[in-house]
Design a protein around this motif. Structure first.
Motif, PDB file in Angstrom:
ATOM      1  N   UNK A 136       0.820  -1.217   0.000  1.00 50.48           N
ATOM      2  CA  UNK A 136       0.000   0.000   0.000  1.00 50.48           C
ATOM      3  C   UNK A 136       0.853   1.268   0.000  1.00 50.48           C
ATOM      4  N   UNK A 137       1.936   1.276   0.788  1.00 52.26           N
ATOM      5  CA  UNK A 137       2.811   2.449   0.828  1.00 52.26           C
ATOM      6  C   UNK A 137       3.476   2.701  -0.529  1.00 52.26           C
ATOM      7  N   UNK A 138       3.675   1.652  -1.295  1.00 51.82           N
ATOM      8  CA  UNK A 138       4.280   1.826  -2.622  1.00 51.82           C
ATOM      9  C   UNK A 138       3.247   2.268  -3.656  1.00 51.82           C
ATOM     10  N   UNK A 139       1.972   2.251  -3.270  1.00 51.27           N
ATOM     11  CA  UNK A 139       0.914   2.683  -4.182  1.00 51.27           C
ATOM     12  C   UNK A 139       0.502   1.625  -5.190  1.00 51.27           C
ATOM     13  N   UNK A 140       0.874   0.378  -4.940  1.00 49.30           N
ATOM     14  CA  UNK A 140       0.541  -0.688  -5.876  1.00 49.30           C
ATOM     15  C   UNK A 140      -0.742  -1.395  -5.452  1.00 49.30           C
ATOM     16  N   UNK A 141      -1.560  -1.728  -6.431  1.00 49.24           N
ATOM     17  CA  UNK A 141      -2.723  -2.567  -6.157  1.00 49.24           C
ATOM     18  C   UNK A 141      -2.259  -4.019  -6.111  1.00 49.24           C
ATOM     19  N   UNK A 142      -3.111  -4.887  -5.623  1.00 45.80           N
ATOM     20  CA  UNK A 142      -2.771  -6.310  -5.614  1.00 45.80           C
ATOM     21  C   UNK A 142      -2.539  -6.801  -7.045  1.00 45.80           C
ATOM     22  N   UNK A 143      -3.327  -6.311  -7.967  1.00 43.00           N
ATOM     23  CA  UNK A 143      -3.206  -6.739  -9.359  1.00 43.00           C
ATOM     24  C   UNK A 143      -1.855  -6.338  -9.957  1.00 43.00           C
ATOM     25  N   UNK A 144      -1.458  -5.102  -9.724  1.00 47.15           N
ATOM     26  CA  UNK A 144      -0.193  -4.614 -10.282  1.00 47.15           C
ATOM     27  C   UNK A 144       0.989  -5.347  -9.656  1.00 47.15           C
ATOM     28  N   UNK A 145       0.959  -5.542  -8.332  1.00 50.04           N
ATOM     29  CA  UNK A 145       2.041  -6.270  -7.676  1.00 50.04           C
ATOM     30  C   UNK A 145       2.101  -7.705  -8.193  1.00 50.04           C
ATOM     31  N   UNK A 146       0.953  -8.321  -8.372  1.00 49.05           N
ATOM     32  CA  UNK A 146       0.917  -9.691  -8.898  1.00 49.05           C
ATOM     33  C   UNK A 146       1.572  -9.758 -10.275  1.00 49.05           C
ATOM     34  N   UNK A 147       1.296  -8.773 -11.116  1.00 45.45           N
ATOM     35  CA  UNK A 147       1.921  -8.736 -12.447  1.00 45.45           C
ATOM     36  C   UNK A 147       3.428  -8.570 -12.332  1.00 45.45           C
ATOM     37  N   UNK A 148       3.878  -7.686 -11.443  1.00 38.63           N
ATOM     38  CA  UNK A 148       5.318  -7.461 -11.274  1.00 38.63           C
ATOM     39  C   UNK A 148       6.032  -8.711 -10.774  1.00 38.63           C
ATOM     40  N   UNK A 149       5.325  -9.499  -9.968  1.00 36.95           N
ATOM     41  CA  UNK A 149       5.936 -10.683  -9.363  1.00 36.95           C
ATOM     42  C   UNK A 149       5.633 -11.965 -10.134  1.00 36.95           C
ATOM     43  N   UNK A 150       4.858 -11.845 -11.217  1.00 32.98           N
ATOM     44  CA  UNK A 150       4.466 -13.004 -12.017  1.00 32.98           C
ATOM     45  C   UNK A 150       3.765 -14.053 -11.151  1.00 32.98           C
ATOM     46  N   UNK A 151       2.808 -13.567 -10.364  1.00 34.20           N
ATOM     47  CA  UNK A 151       2.010 -14.413  -9.473  1.00 34.20           C
ATOM     48  C   UNK A 151       0.538 -14.100  -9.688  1.00 34.20           C
ATOM     49  N   UNK A 152      -0.333 -15.039  -9.340  1.00 31.41           N
ATOM     50  CA  UNK A 152      -1.770 -14.717  -9.377  1.00 31.41           C
ATOM     51  C   UNK A 152      -2.113 -13.697  -8.292  1.00 31.41           C
ATOM     52  N   UNK A 153      -3.101 -12.863  -8.552  1.00 33.84           N
ATOM     53  CA  UNK A 153      -3.534 -11.889  -7.551  1.00 33.84           C
ATOM     54  C   UNK A 153      -4.010 -12.599  -6.293  1.00 33.84           C
TER      55      UNK A 153
END
Length: 87
Positions: free
Chosen positions: A12-29
């Motif tokens: 949350x502090x980085x401003x990322x949604x779960x969806x965006x973080x999942x894409x960055x990490x190549x993981x499912x949301x």
């Protein structure tokens, strides 16, 4: 020990949604959600990737050392304030 709140706060502090973080990490949301809700634990390599993606390496260091991040922030703030007054 449960660290879901630490992972969620870093995201949350980085401003990322779960969806965006999942894409960055190549993981499912759903994996992001499970980690944040303490329903799944990450391997250390994935935790490192999480904190790199959220640009919060200090959170990883604090977590690994068993230190509360808020306590560290408070002590640093007092230290910096004291230095400024001293200068």
């Amino acid at each position: 020990m449960q660290y879901g709140s630490v992972f969620k706060k870093a995201r949350k502090l980085s401003g990322l949604s779960q969806e965006v973080l999942a894409e960055k990490m190549f993981m499912p949301r759903s994996t992001i959600s499970k980690v944040e809700n303490n329903k799944m634990e990450l391997k250390l390599s994935d935790a490192i990737r999480w904190f790199n993606a959220t640009q919060a390496p200090e959170a990883l260091a604090a977590m690994l050392c068993g230190v509360d991040i808020a306590t560290i922030a408070q002590h640093l703030s007092m230290l910096v304030g004291g230095l400024i007054r001293w200068i």
